[in-house]
Structures are given as C-alpha cells and as structure tokens.
Scaffold this motif. Structure first.
Motif, PDB file in Angstrom:
ATOM      1  N   VAL A 163       0.820  -1.212   0.000  1.00 29.66           N
ATOM      2  CA  VAL A 163       0.000   0.000   0.000  1.00 29.66           C
ATOM      3  C   VAL A 163       0.853   1.261   0.000  1.00 29.66           C
ATOM      4  N   GLN A 164       1.876   1.295   0.818  1.00 25.70           N
ATOM      5  CA  GLN A 164       2.701   2.508   0.914  1.00 25.70           C
ATOM      6  C   GLN A 164       3.330   2.851  -0.426  1.00 25.70           C
ATOM      7  N   ARG A 165       3.930   1.851  -1.098  1.00 22.26           N
ATOM      8  CA  ARG A 165       4.553   2.120  -2.384  1.00 22.26           C
ATOM      9  C   ARG A 165       3.502   2.479  -3.436  1.00 22.26           C
ATOM     10  N   GLN A 166       2.345   1.814  -3.381  1.00 23.85           N
ATOM     11  CA  GLN A 166       1.299   2.044  -4.376  1.00 23.85           C
ATOM     12  C   GLN A 166       0.830   3.493  -4.357  1.00 23.85           C
ATOM     13  N   PHE A 167       0.657   4.067  -3.176  1.00 25.47           N
ATOM     14  CA  PHE A 167       0.092   5.407  -3.091  1.00 25.47           C
ATOM     15  C   PHE A 167       1.147   6.509  -2.919  1.00 25.47           C
ATOM     16  N   THR A 168       2.424   6.120  -3.077  1.00 24.74           N
ATOM     17  CA  THR A 168       3.497   7.129  -3.093  1.00 24.74           C
ATOM     18  C   THR A 168       4.236   7.054  -4.428  1.00 24.74           C
ATOM     19  N   THR A 169       5.091   6.067  -4.569  1.00 27.83           N
ATOM     20  CA  THR A 169       5.894   5.950  -5.793  1.00 27.83           C
ATOM     21  C   THR A 169       5.039   5.728  -7.032  1.00 27.83           C
ATOM     22  N   LEU A 170       3.980   4.905  -6.921  1.00 24.74           N
ATOM     23  CA  LEU A 170       3.148   4.578  -8.081  1.00 24.74           C
ATOM     24  C   LEU A 170       1.834   5.365  -8.112  1.00 24.74           C
ATOM     25  N   ALA A 171       1.760   6.434  -7.378  1.00 26.32           N
ATOM     26  CA  ALA A 171       0.511   7.214  -7.332  1.00 26.32           C
ATOM     27  C   ALA A 171       0.115   7.719  -8.701  1.00 26.32           C
ATOM     28  N   ALA A 172       1.099   8.057  -9.527  1.00 29.57           N
ATOM     29  CA  ALA A 172       0.817   8.587 -10.863  1.00 29.57           C
ATOM     30  C   ALA A 172       0.751   7.484 -11.917  1.00 29.57           C
ATOM     31  N   SER A 173       0.900   6.214 -11.475  1.00 26.99           N
ATOM     32  CA  SER A 173       0.874   5.094 -12.432  1.00 26.99           C
ATOM     33  C   SER A 173      -0.092   4.023 -11.935  1.00 26.99           C
ATOM     34  N   PRO A 174      -1.379   4.310 -11.948  1.00 29.65           N
ATOM     35  CA  PRO A 174      -2.366   3.355 -11.417  1.00 29.65           C
ATOM     36  C   PRO A 174      -2.454   2.062 -12.218  1.00 29.65           C
ATOM     37  N   GLN A 175      -1.894   2.038 -13.444  1.00 29.03           N
ATOM     38  CA  GLN A 175      -1.917   0.813 -14.240  1.00 29.03           C
ATOM     39  C   GLN A 175      -0.914  -0.222 -13.730  1.00 29.03           C
ATOM     40  N   ARG A 176      -0.033   0.188 -12.800  1.00 29.34           N
ATOM     41  CA  ARG A 176       0.922  -0.738 -12.199  1.00 29.34           C
ATOM     42  C   ARG A 176       0.584  -0.948 -10.733  1.00 29.34           C
ATOM     43  N   LEU A 177       0.683  -2.178 -10.279  1.00 26.80           N
ATOM     44  CA  LEU A 177       0.379  -2.509  -8.900  1.00 26.80           C
ATOM     45  C   LEU A 177       1.657  -2.955  -8.177  1.00 26.80           C
ATOM     46  N   ALA A 178       1.892  -2.379  -7.008  1.00 31.76           N
ATOM     47  CA  ALA A 178       3.063  -2.733  -6.198  1.00 31.76           C
ATOM     48  C   ALA A 178       2.767  -4.045  -5.460  1.00 31.76           C
ATOM     49  N   CYS A 179       3.333  -5.119  -5.953  1.00 31.27           N
ATOM     50  CA  CYS A 179       3.025  -6.448  -5.413  1.00 31.27           C
ATOM     51  C   CYS A 179       4.170  -6.980  -4.557  1.00 31.27           C
ATOM     52  N   ARG A 180       3.813  -7.671  -3.511  1.00 29.57           N
ATOM     53  CA  ARG A 180       4.764  -8.408  -2.687  1.00 29.57           C
ATOM     54  C   ARG A 180       4.295  -9.858  -2.617  1.00 29.57           C
ATOM     55  N   PHE A 181       5.179 -10.783  -2.978  1.00 30.45           N
ATOM     56  CA  PHE A 181       4.775 -12.186  -3.025  1.00 30.45           C
ATOM     57  C   PHE A 181       5.996 -13.080  -2.831  1.00 30.45           C
ATOM     58  N   ASP A 182       5.748 -14.319  -2.483  1.00 30.32           N
ATOM     59  CA  ASP A 182       6.792 -15.335  -2.351  1.00 30.32           C
ATOM     60  C   ASP A 182       6.763 -16.233  -3.577  1.00 30.32           C
TER      61      ASP A 182
END
Length: 444
Positions: A163-182
């Motif tokens: 969430v933090q990266r999505q609404f800061t670094t990627l705020a202007a790029s909603p077509q990309r999702l900041a994902c964390r996964f194993d």
C-alpha cells in the motif's frame, strides 16, 4: 604446467631454464603466493623457505599453485614410503585424504579416490573430483529451492499489495500494482555457495576431466547469482529434512574455499593455496579417532578446552588462557590430558630426553595442576627409528603424584587407529574404559 610433489621438510631443487624445468621464475611465483596464504607468514616461510638454489617445504601440507606451476606438499607418514616415488605418494595422499575426512567430518571415504591416486592426480585434483561427483549426484535429485520474497510492480495483483509504495511511488501510475509475493526460487544461499566453489575450482584445476565436469556444473548453475566467496552468506544456508543430503557438500565446499585465490588487484600475487598445518590436522584427527574409540563408554573427549586460565588478578580478571589439545573426561572429572605434537621423537638411546621440548613439559605440568589431573601424555607420530609404537617414556613430576608419559601412535593403515589409541590410553590410565568401548574401537 609444471607440477612437483615434495614431502614436508624436504628440498625442491631449482633447475636451469629448459622445457619442463622448475626454474627460478616458478620458485618466485610460489613464494609470492606463500606470502599471501594464511599459514605463510609475512615472508611465506611458514610454507616454503628460499635457499637460493632450492626451496624447502615446511610443516604445511596440501597444494600451492601459481601461474604455470603447482607444488604439492605431502606429510611424512611412517610405513607408507619416503614419498619419492609414485607408489608411496599415492599411499600418502590417500592417507592424508582419510585424515582430512576424519578431522573435518567429510564424506571422502567413498568413491574411486584410491584408483584416481594411481593416475598421478594431486591432492587438489582428487578433492575437486570428489566434489564434482558428490555435487552431480546430489543434483540428480533436484536443485534445492526455497520460497523467496519478491517485490515487483505488475499489471495485475500477485500476492499482496504494498500500500505505501502504491500510493506514493506509483501514485501517478495506477496501471501498475506494487506487489509483494513469495516465489519458489533456486537463487538461494546454498546454491550460491555451490556456484562460488565451482567457479573457483575452474580457475585452479589443471585436469582436463575436472575442467569438463566443472563446465557442466557451471551451466547448471547459470541462473544462480554469482557471489564472491568473501560475500557468501553462510548464516542463510538452511539444511532441513528436505535437503539434509547437502550437508556433506556444504562441509566439503567450506574446506575447498579455505584456499586463497588471489587476483592481480591490489598487487597481490595470483595463485591458490589449499594448505593444512600438520600439527593442527594431527591433533584434530587423534581427537576424533579417540572419541570414536570411547563411544559406548562412560568417557568422552573434549578438544581444545578453553575454560581455564593460569593467573587471575586481584580484581578477578583472568589472564593466560590454557588450551589443551585433548581431555579425556568422565562427567566433570578430567582423567587424562593429551597434547599432540607432529614431530619425530628421538629414541632414548639417541637422546635421554627424546627431543621433548622443555616448554612442552612446563605446559603439561601446568595442565596437571589446573585440571587436577595426575595423568599427562605427550603424543607423537610413530616412526621406524623407535621400533614399536606406544609408550616411549614415563616420568614422575617432582613434588607431586602427577605422571607424564611420552608415546607414539602409528597412523598408517592397519588394524585400526581407534583401537591403538584406546589401548594406549588404557595403559596410561588403566581401568578407565568399559568393554563396550573396546568392542567399538576394534570395529573402527
């Protein structure tokens, strides 16, 4: 590539320039590498000493290599020849590998090492061959993989949203999702270790067959990150029931990475040294074999005990720590203190003191007082000048009931060094071992 084999304390002649000759240039290259190796000291004299027209090997055994030349230093082991011919070199090399396997708890006793030794392979090439065989066999069961955390910006959600990266670094790029996964990955610490060893050995092996094996293994590890040996994360290597068979490979890899491969950066000499101090190897070997001999009894072995100090200051600070090689104990009681010495003890007819160092005697007297142990032993390797292995002298320590025994042990193949060690200890401290321990020793 020029290759020479020499026994410890023997001389390696420097030859006039010519094809296949060991020249002054080769000697200087080996000395330069010896200076960089841990056992060499500032001038490399701990491994090789320069006598102008010849080099002399010291008490470090193993392999030292420089551009265009390798030198194998073998120990002197009584009963296996002088080391001057191919047959005795093969036997000594096999025994040295056995000692390394026992001392470092390595799986080196299996495989065609004896057969390979007849084919003039050096100690280093034999260890490389065994490593390649073990690694190839382990990989047949699959390369280890673990779930590793990833953080990526993807067009669709995978795992959970950062969430933090999505609404800061990627705020202007909603077509990309900041994902964390194993994700299951082979790029883990254990595989990085294996790749580092394969890479290093490919730089130092002179065997065509080993180079082929190493190229095949390097191809398998192509997708694993290359990490310098000094940056490997040993603490991240996890062995569990799913990959327990890799434990022996990890231990052998650790041994092989002891070699110092230097580049020309920072002015260091290019070369490789895989060397072992025979004093330390003999000590570790005897400790392990004696522990095997006493298995099943009420006695146990403690190696390199560091609990006690010679002196203490008025404020309670302790000074001058002692570190006896081997303690034989029953519970908390010390029954026998053994210090091992890799040197040739003299026969009594040649020297009443048998060449025993006065400093060693003082040291053993201190052990006897600090550990409240009346039975002390200085243990040396056996040699033919003493006729029979075993006890060579027994002395009373002046002013007390302590006894110091000097003895030798034959480490050449035979009925079993574990049984010989047990018999020797029983002679010095009779009645200390149970029948179970004797039976165990005779099977070793």
């Amino acid at each position: 590539m020029i290759h020479r084999t020499v026994s410890e304390w023997q001389y390696l002649p420097i030859e006039p320039d010519g094809e296949g000759a060991f020249t002054r240039v080769h000697a200087d290259r080996l000395i330069a590498v010896a200076r960089e190796a841990t056992l060499g000291g500032e001038d490399g004299a701990g491994i090789l000493t320069d006598h102008h027209r010849r080099l002399r090997a010291q008490q470090a055994v193993g392999v030292i290599a420089a551009p265009g030349v390798t030198c194998e230093i073998l120990p002197k082991i009584e009963g296996l020849g002088t080391g001057d011919d191919e047959t005795s070199q093969t036997q000594i090399r096999a025994r040295l590998i056995h000692m390394l396997a026992v001392a470092h708890d390595l799986d080196l006793a299996t495989g065609p090492l004896t057969t390979l030794g007849v084919q003039r392979h050096s100690l280093l090439e034999l260890l490389i061959t065994r490593f390649c065989e073990m690694l190839t066999d382990a990989l047949r069961h699959g390369m280890p993989r673990r779930y590793v955390g990833h953080a990526e910006d993807l067009p669709t959600l995978r795992g959970r949203l950062d969430v933090q990266r999505q609404f800061t670094t990627l705020a202007a790029s909603p077509q990309r999702l900041a994902c964390r996964f194993d994700a299951l990955s082979s790029d883990i610490a254990l595989n990085r270790l294996m790749k580092a060893v394969v890479t290093r050995l490919a730089q130092v092996s002179g065997s065509v067959a080993n180079q082929r094996r190493l190229r095949e293994l390097a191809y398998i590890y192509a997708d694993v990150a290359a990490v310098p040996a000094t940056a490997l994360r040993w603490d991240e290597i996890v062995l569990d029931r799913t990959n327990a068979r890799w434990g022996a490979l990890r231990d052998l890899a650790r041994l092989l990475l002891r070699g110092d491969y230097q580049t020309t950066a920072h002015g260091r000499a290019p070369g490789f040294a895989l060397l072992f101090a025979m004093n330390d190897l003999f000590e570790a070997y005897v400790a392990r074999m004696l522990a095997r001999a006493l298995k099943g009894s009420d006695l146990h072995v403690v190696a390199q005990d560091r609990r006690l100090f010679c002196l203490s200051e008025p404020d309670g600070a302790r000074r001058f720590q002692v570190r006896p090689d081997i303690l034989v104990r029953r519970g908390t009681e010390t029954l026998l203190v053994i210090d091992t010495k890799w040197k040739r003890i003299a026969a009594r007819i040649d020297d009443p003191k048998q060449g025993v160092s006065q400093a060693d005697v003082y040291q053993m007297m201190a052990y006897g007082r600090l550990y409240a142990c009346p039975q002390l032993m200085l243990l040396y390797p056996h040699h033919g000048g003493l006729h029979v292995a075993g006890e060579t002298g027994r002395y009373r320590v002046t002013g007390c009931a302590d006894a110091l025994t000097t003895a030798t042990i034959d480490i050449a193949p035979g009925e079993g060094i574990a049984a010989r060690l047990l018999a020797l200890c029983a002679a010095v401290a009779p009645g200390r071992a149970t029948p179970g321990s004797v039976a165990q020793a005779l099977q070793a």
